[in-house]
Design a protein around this motif. Sequence first.
Motif, PDB file in Angstrom:
ATOM      1  N   TYR A 177      38.387  51.035  44.820  1.00 39.20           N
ATOM      2  CA  TYR A 177      38.322  49.649  45.469  1.00 39.20           C
ATOM      3  C   TYR A 177      39.318  48.621  44.664  1.00 39.20           C
ATOM      4  O   TYR A 177      39.075  48.413  43.326  1.00 39.20           O
ATOM      5  CB  TYR A 177      37.194  49.073  45.353  1.00 39.20           C
ATOM      6  CG  TYR A 177      36.128  50.193  46.298  1.00 39.20           C
ATOM      7  CD1 TYR A 177      35.878  49.897  47.720  1.00 39.20           C
ATOM      8  CD2 TYR A 177      35.344  51.073  45.606  1.00 39.20           C
ATOM      9  CE1 TYR A 177      35.450  50.601  48.538  1.00 39.20           C
ATOM     10  CE2 TYR A 177      34.691  52.025  46.689  1.00 39.20           C
ATOM     11  CZ  TYR A 177      34.567  51.566  48.083  1.00 39.20           C
ATOM     12  OH  TYR A 177      33.643  52.563  48.802  1.00 39.20           O
TER      13      TYR A 177
ATOM     14  N   CYS B 291      28.031  46.517  40.373  1.00 41.81           N
ATOM     15  CA  CYS B 291      29.327  47.056  39.855  1.00 41.81           C
ATOM     16  C   CYS B 291      29.354  46.529  38.374  1.00 41.81           C
ATOM     17  O   CYS B 291      29.187  45.286  38.409  1.00 41.81           O
ATOM     18  CB  CYS B 291      30.656  46.879  40.499  1.00 41.81           C
ATOM     19  SG  CYS B 291      32.177  47.296  39.915  1.00 41.81           S
TER      20      CYS B 291
ATOM     21  N   GLY C 196      34.221  49.404  36.692  1.00 44.14           N
ATOM     22  CA  GLY C 196      35.150  48.784  37.096  1.00 44.14           C
ATOM     23  C   GLY C 196      36.072  48.413  35.950  1.00 44.14           C
ATOM     24  O   GLY C 196      35.536  48.487  34.793  1.00 44.14           O
TER      25      GLY C 196
ATOM     26  N   HIS D   4      36.878  50.713  40.601  1.00 45.23           N
ATOM     27  CA  HIS D   4      36.897  49.375  40.879  1.00 45.23           C
ATOM     28  C   HIS D   4      37.914  49.025  39.820  1.00 45.23           C
ATOM     29  O   HIS D   4      37.848  48.814  38.762  1.00 45.23           O
ATOM     30  CB  HIS D   4      35.689  48.682  40.782  1.00 45.23           C
ATOM     31  CG  HIS D   4      35.659  47.245  41.057  1.00 45.23           C
ATOM     32  ND1 HIS D   4      34.936  46.300  41.933  1.00 45.23           N
ATOM     33  CD2 HIS D   4      36.376  46.248  39.905  1.00 45.23           C
ATOM     34  CE1 HIS D   4      35.417  45.201  41.891  1.00 45.23           C
ATOM     35  NE2 HIS D   4      35.982  44.990  40.621  1.00 45.23           N
TER      36      HIS D   4
END
Length: 521
Positions: free
Chosen positions: A5, A172, A203, A227
């Motif tokens: 992402y 996250c 992330g 991420h």
Amino acid sequence: MNKVYIFDSTLRDGAQAEGISFSVEDKLKIVERLDKLGISYIEAGNPGSNPKDLEFFERVKKMKLNNIRLTAFGSTRRVGIKAEDDNNVQSLLKADTPAVAIFGKSWDLHVTDILKTTLEENLNMIRDTLNFFKQKGKEIIFDAEHFFDGYKANSSYAFEALQAAVEGGADCLVLCDTNGGSFPLEIYEITKKVCEKFNVPIGIHCHNDTGMAVANSILAVQAGAVHIQGTFNGFGERCGNANLCTIIPDLQLKMGIECIPADNMSKLTSTARFVSEIANVAHDERAPYVGNSAFAHKGGMHIDGVNKNPKTFEHINPGLVGNERRFLMSEVAGRATILSRINEVAPELTKDSPETKQIIDKLKALEHEGYQFEGAESSFELVIRKELGKYKPFFELEHFKAIVSEPSGASHSSSAMIKIRVDGEEEITAAEGDGPVNALDKALRKALERFYPQLKEMHLTDFKVRVLDSKTATAAKVRVLIESTDGEHVWSTVGVSTDIIEASWRALVDSVEYKLQKDQE
């Protein structure tokens, strides 16, 4: 294909770069463009920091976005108060975004020396703030600020900060190399340990202070991060953030990891240029993938190799990222390069065609006069068209006059008056500018916009002057190189004369004619 992402921070972290300031309109335009590209998240600002961001969040609610999850950015609650009593926390809530990015301290040095509180209170601040937003139904991205420095100083406390975020409801955990001082193998090893310890998506957020931001981000993905935070064109404080224009194609085209919809990858270069235009900064032409020089070839052997098989000197097909191959006109380019440019206008010609020899002779004559087309391929294309009889001027100059006023004072230092003719119709205009060339540029486009409204999109981005024979002092011949853009494409033109205004005019006319020629096609 695996997926990561992409979390874009151009409008928040990127806006902290020296010389960049986005208006609300600027931000809305970038959001719209990044949504079309297929970015997953966009961190659009800190609503608690300034009224401009508050206005932005009010207006962006009315936009129909298909891909992006808007994210408001802010910190954990202040020391010693409840989350619901913190003004910044409340402003994040008012932004009314589906996701929030909350940063908190994970380096004990920052807790004791910056926040001036206890290590336990910092953990409570993380836990309480995230829990507050979780109860409000928000997706929570926790940015562990200075995580890698914190881990190296006190790994157990850095992990405690992440654990507090998990207990607070983080969706996250983002590991931040805030000072940008970590190296790729450090990032890989530490990220891998975090991924093994926590059953929450991880992330990465890197800065470029050692020139490692892209490499660090890639290594974090290889260690398990899903991420990726960064900015377009690497904009950001100090040396900038991880450059998403490099990371996205690196991951998707090289490693088979999806970042954006495959059909959108060809929009990458135009999007990168668009963001540079909105930021009002010169686009990095040597940037991987999206720079004008990324697929430019100058050496004759290189060009010959690419003509026979592009894989010999290009790591990808430039069209995959919406860029294009360029063969630079120079003394080392060779006959094949010139022919390839001729074939773009007249595909039927060969190296033995009389027209080819005619064009090469003209090129040599112009180079003898001082012209150089290595950085002005657009002017060279116009030369080819003229020699082949495929050029019709879009306007005729009757006359122009440029006046320089000294002392210039606070106002414009120059003015220009111009009279042109288009299809028998005359137009006379005048304009002021910062110098005679700027005034001429404004006056010319002002006169032509009546006939060619698309010229409103066009403006100059660079202007270079080279003295060709310094021995003749002020009577020397000069070469002027002008770079222009319409926000989507960039092109360069050249003019040569002993009069700097005339040399500039020649380059300027080529620039306008080239734009109109391409639009007509």
